[in-house]
Every structure is written in structure tokens, then in C-alpha cells.
Scaffold this motif. Sequence first.
Motif, PDB file in Angstrom:
ATOM      1  N   GLY A  41       0.833  -1.191   0.000  1.00  0.00           N
ATOM      2  CA  GLY A  41       0.000   0.000   0.000  1.00  0.00           C
ATOM      3  C   GLY A  41       0.867   1.241   0.000  1.00  0.00           C
ATOM      4  O   GLY A  41       1.936   1.260   0.603  1.00  0.00           O
ATOM      5  N   ASN A  42       0.405   2.276  -0.689  1.00  0.00           N
ATOM      6  CA  ASN A  42       1.109   3.556  -0.680  1.00  0.00           C
ATOM      7  C   ASN A  42       0.106   4.645  -0.367  1.00  0.00           C
ATOM      8  O   ASN A  42      -0.858   4.856  -1.104  1.00  0.00           O
ATOM      9  CB  ASN A  42       1.765   3.829  -2.033  1.00  0.00           C
ATOM     10  N   MET A  43       0.319   5.325   0.759  1.00  0.00           N
ATOM     11  CA  MET A  43      -0.607   6.363   1.202  1.00  0.00           C
ATOM     12  C   MET A  43       0.172   7.555   1.735  1.00  0.00           C
ATOM     13  O   MET A  43       1.347   7.445   2.088  1.00  0.00           O
ATOM     14  CB  MET A  43      -1.541   5.823   2.291  1.00  0.00           C
ATOM     15  N   ILE A  44      -0.532   8.689   1.805  1.00  0.00           N
ATOM     16  CA  ILE A  44       0.048   9.908   2.354  1.00  0.00           C
ATOM     17  C   ILE A  44      -0.893  10.445   3.426  1.00  0.00           C
ATOM     18  O   ILE A  44      -2.115  10.305   3.317  1.00  0.00           O
ATOM     19  CB  ILE A  44       0.296  10.964   1.247  1.00  0.00           C
ATOM     20  N   THR A  45      -0.317  11.027   4.466  1.00  0.00           N
ATOM     21  CA  THR A  45      -1.109  11.588   5.549  1.00  0.00           C
ATOM     22  C   THR A  45      -0.465  12.874   6.042  1.00  0.00           C
ATOM     23  O   THR A  45       0.763  13.045   5.938  1.00  0.00           O
ATOM     24  CB  THR A  45      -1.243  10.585   6.713  1.00  0.00           C
ATOM     25  N   SER A  46      -1.286  13.764   6.564  1.00  0.00           N
ATOM     26  CA  SER A  46      -0.762  14.954   7.229  1.00  0.00           C
ATOM     27  C   SER A  46      -0.257  14.557   8.613  1.00  0.00           C
ATOM     28  O   SER A  46      -0.505  13.450   9.097  1.00  0.00           O
ATOM     29  CB  SER A  46      -1.863  16.008   7.355  1.00  0.00           C
ATOM     30  N   VAL A  47       0.420  15.461   9.276  1.00  0.00           N
ATOM     31  CA  VAL A  47       0.925  15.195  10.621  1.00  0.00           C
ATOM     32  C   VAL A  47      -0.215  14.865  11.586  1.00  0.00           C
ATOM     33  O   VAL A  47      -0.060  14.036  12.492  1.00  0.00           O
ATOM     34  CB  VAL A  47       1.746  16.403  11.132  1.00  0.00           C
ATOM     35  N   ASP A  48      -1.379  15.480  11.365  1.00  0.00           N
ATOM     36  CA  ASP A  48      -2.510  15.210  12.255  1.00  0.00           C
ATOM     37  C   ASP A  48      -3.426  14.106  11.742  1.00  0.00           C
ATOM     38  O   ASP A  48      -4.550  13.961  12.205  1.00  0.00           O
ATOM     39  CB  ASP A  48      -3.318  16.493  12.523  1.00  0.00           C
ATOM     40  N   GLY A  49      -2.929  13.298  10.797  1.00  0.00           N
ATOM     41  CA  GLY A  49      -3.645  12.089  10.408  1.00  0.00           C
ATOM     42  C   GLY A  49      -4.648  12.231   9.299  1.00  0.00           C
ATOM     43  O   GLY A  49      -5.407  11.297   9.017  1.00  0.00           O
ATOM     44  N   GLY A  50      -4.672  13.366   8.603  1.00  0.00           N
ATOM     45  CA  GLY A  50      -5.605  13.551   7.497  1.00  0.00           C
ATOM     46  C   GLY A  50      -5.078  12.940   6.213  1.00  0.00           C
ATOM     47  O   GLY A  50      -3.916  13.140   5.846  1.00  0.00           O
ATOM     48  N   ALA A  51      -5.940  12.209   5.493  1.00  0.00           N
ATOM     49  CA  ALA A  51      -5.524  11.539   4.265  1.00  0.00           C
ATOM     50  C   ALA A  51      -5.717  12.403   3.023  1.00  0.00           C
ATOM     51  O   ALA A  51      -5.282  12.022   1.930  1.00  0.00           O
ATOM     52  CB  ALA A  51      -6.294  10.234   4.092  1.00  0.00           C
ATOM     53  N   THR A  52      -6.383  13.543   3.171  1.00  0.00           N
ATOM     54  CA  THR A  52      -6.632  14.421   2.032  1.00  0.00           C
ATOM     55  C   THR A  52      -6.492  15.877   2.444  1.00  0.00           C
ATOM     56  O   THR A  52      -6.581  16.230   3.615  1.00  0.00           O
ATOM     57  CB  THR A  52      -8.044  14.222   1.454  1.00  0.00           C
ATOM     58  N   SER A  53      -6.319  16.729   1.436  1.00  0.00           N
ATOM     59  CA  SER A  53      -6.390  18.171   1.600  1.00  0.00           C
ATOM     60  C   SER A  53      -7.181  18.696   0.417  1.00  0.00           C
ATOM     61  O   SER A  53      -6.841  18.410  -0.735  1.00  0.00           O
ATOM     62  CB  SER A  53      -4.994  18.800   1.636  1.00  0.00           C
ATOM     63  N   GLY A  54      -8.249  19.415   0.696  1.00  0.00           N
ATOM     64  CA  GLY A  54      -9.118  19.829  -0.396  1.00  0.00           C
ATOM     65  C   GLY A  54      -9.837  18.667  -1.031  1.00  0.00           C
ATOM     66  O   GLY A  54     -10.226  18.729  -2.203  1.00  0.00           O
ATOM     67  N   GLY A  55      -9.989  17.587  -0.285  1.00  0.00           N
ATOM     68  CA  GLY A  55     -10.714  16.422  -0.783  1.00  0.00           C
ATOM     69  C   GLY A  55      -9.884  15.438  -1.571  1.00  0.00           C
ATOM     70  O   GLY A  55     -10.389  14.379  -1.972  1.00  0.00           O
ATOM     71  N   LYS A  56      -8.594  15.725  -1.811  1.00  0.00           N
ATOM     72  CA  LYS A  56      -7.750  14.841  -2.609  1.00  0.00           C
ATOM     73  C   LYS A  56      -6.429  14.585  -1.902  1.00  0.00           C
ATOM     74  O   LYS A  56      -5.870  15.486  -1.266  1.00  0.00           O
ATOM     75  CB  LYS A  56      -7.475  15.436  -3.999  1.00  0.00           C
ATOM     76  N   SER A  57      -5.923  13.359  -2.055  1.00  0.00           N
ATOM     77  CA  SER A  57      -4.626  13.045  -1.454  1.00  0.00           C
ATOM     78  C   SER A  57      -3.507  13.829  -2.110  1.00  0.00           C
ATOM     79  O   SER A  57      -2.497  14.161  -1.477  1.00  0.00           O
ATOM     80  CB  SER A  57      -4.350  11.540  -1.567  1.00  0.00           C
ATOM     81  N   GLY A  58      -3.663  14.149  -3.405  1.00  0.00           N
ATOM     82  CA  GLY A  58      -2.638  14.897  -4.118  1.00  0.00           C
ATOM     83  C   GLY A  58      -2.391  16.269  -3.534  1.00  0.00           C
ATOM     84  O   GLY A  58      -1.326  16.854  -3.737  1.00  0.00           O
ATOM     85  N   GLY A  59      -3.354  16.790  -2.774  1.00  0.00           N
ATOM     86  CA  GLY A  59      -3.187  18.093  -2.156  1.00  0.00           C
ATOM     87  C   GLY A  59      -2.152  18.113  -1.052  1.00  0.00           C
ATOM     88  O   GLY A  59      -1.751  19.191  -0.591  1.00  0.00           O
ATOM     89  N   LEU A  60      -1.702  16.948  -0.615  1.00  0.00           N
ATOM     90  CA  LEU A  60      -0.705  16.852   0.453  1.00  0.00           C
ATOM     91  C   LEU A  60       0.720  16.688  -0.090  1.00  0.00           C
ATOM     92  O   LEU A  60       1.681  16.803   0.659  1.00  0.00           O
ATOM     93  CB  LEU A  60      -1.013  15.664   1.364  1.00  0.00           C
ATOM     94  N   GLY A  61       0.871  16.389  -1.371  1.00  0.00           N
ATOM     95  CA  GLY A  61       2.165  15.982  -1.909  1.00  0.00           C
ATOM     96  C   GLY A  61       3.087  17.137  -2.275  1.00  0.00           C
ATOM     97  O   GLY A  61       2.703  18.301  -2.302  1.00  0.00           O
ATOM     98  N   ALA A  62       4.336  16.778  -2.551  1.00  0.00           N
ATOM     99  CA  ALA A  62       5.358  17.702  -3.037  1.00  0.00           C
ATOM    100  C   ALA A  62       6.340  16.885  -3.876  1.00  0.00           C
ATOM    101  O   ALA A  62       6.097  15.716  -4.167  1.00  0.00           O
ATOM    102  CB  ALA A  62       6.059  18.410  -1.877  1.00  0.00           C
ATOM    103  N   ASP A  63       7.459  17.492  -4.255  1.00  0.00           N
ATOM    104  CA  ASP A  63       8.379  16.826  -5.178  1.00  0.00           C
ATOM    105  C   ASP A  63       8.862  15.468  -4.671  1.00  0.00           C
ATOM    106  O   ASP A  63       8.907  14.494  -5.415  1.00  0.00           O
ATOM    107  CB  ASP A  63       9.595  17.717  -5.454  1.00  0.00           C
TER     108      ASP A  63
END
Length: 256
Positions: A41-63
Amino acid sequence: MSGDGDATHFTLLGQTGALGVDGLTERYAYPENPSPCWVRGNMITSVDGGATSGGKSGGLGADGDRAVFAALRELADVILVGAATVRTENYSGVQFSAAQRLSRQRRGQSEVPPIAVLTRSGVLERDAKLFHRTEVPPLILTSSEAVADTGRRLGGLAEVVDASGGRPGSVDLRTALSVLADRGLRRVLAEGGPGILGMLVEEALLDELCLTIAPVLVGGRSPRIVSGPGEVHTPLRLRDSLADDDGYLFLRYTRS
């Protein structure tokens, strides 16, 4: 990724030296000859455990996250997602450079891995990018109750497969993985969403989790990376920990 990929460097926590983008595929290599499948599995989360930003996981990513995302895709035989993730993230087929294709050929893999979609209802729009911005037709793993109608609606846009096992109104994950293994697609990369990951965890089918922790707080009602009807306690062992200059952490766990 934006700009020159070689500009992104990763620090191996607890070790000296840096790891460049080119070293990611070696670092994240699948086990040799997985049988029947190795599910990562490959997932991204914010420090406070949120899986999305603006409704999408891509909103959390960077380079750095996009570099790891690309490396994991390059190593996989198939990308496994749920229909809700296809709709929310507007999924398309995998796009690879000539160098990535050559690397896959050298590993004995097809140049481009297919997307495999888990959907009980089989309801997917014919004009979705998944069916038109792709080099290989996606696999639609659906229930026996929906397989005939789904096949008629999607026509030649996808391969529609009954993956219900003994449950005609649902999709059985073990059956779905068996379908993939029978096609030689044994290195599975599950990209979500939280419901699919929760089902894999509940049935003890997730072998490995690659988790990116983004250095942001999102608050609100962002979902977690795993969801499901009940609590499942699954011990994990940390195998790898990387960091980049933007403060992202990249953790890799396997089941204990």
C-alpha cells in the motif's frame, strides 16, 4: 515532480549520506518471486492524520512524495484502486519515460502496468480518463451480479472480470488477487482509497505499507488512510525511513 528530478535528495534516517531519486527503485524493490502476490500500500497523511487536503490526497504531496510515488509505480506489476478513488482523483493510465520503460523491460515486466479497479457495482463513466488516457486497458474487478452489465457498458474500453468468489453481490479480495496472480501481476501496488486499504488490512492481505507523512496540519474532517467497520490491530515493523529537504518523512513498514 517539477523541475529536475535529480535535484530531489533523501536522507536515510540514522545513517550518513544521501539518496538520490535514481536510488529509490533499488531501495523499494519488491521481494524476489512473490507468491501468490505481494501487496504494497502507498498512502500519504498529514501530521494530524488527514488523508486528504481539499478532498484529494494529491493536495498533500510535493516533489519528494511524487518521486517516491513514481518509483513505486515503476516497480509494480499492477496498480490496485477502488472506484471511488478513480472518480475523486480522476485517475488515468500510468505514464512512463523511455528510461522507466527500459528499466521495467530489464526486470522482465511489461512497459506499463495496468490499473485494476475494485468495484462492486461496476459503475464507471465511459468518458473517464481511466479509459482514454492510457496505453493498456484497465482491469475492472467486479461482482458476478454486475459483470455482464459492466461489460456491455464499457465495451472494448476495459477487461471486465468477475471477482466475487462466493459472494455474488460483492468483490472478494482474495479472488481479486488470485485473478491478478493468474495474469502474472504479482507485485501489487494498492493506492487506495481508505476503504480498500481497510479491507486489505482486515483480511490480512496487506504485506507492506509505504507511508508519506506531510509536514502540514489539515484539521477539519479529512479521513484517515484506513477506514472500515471495526478496529483491526495489525502489528507492523519499520523497514525504512527517509526524509527530504522539505520535511517530508517516507516510512516503509511490513507486517510483523
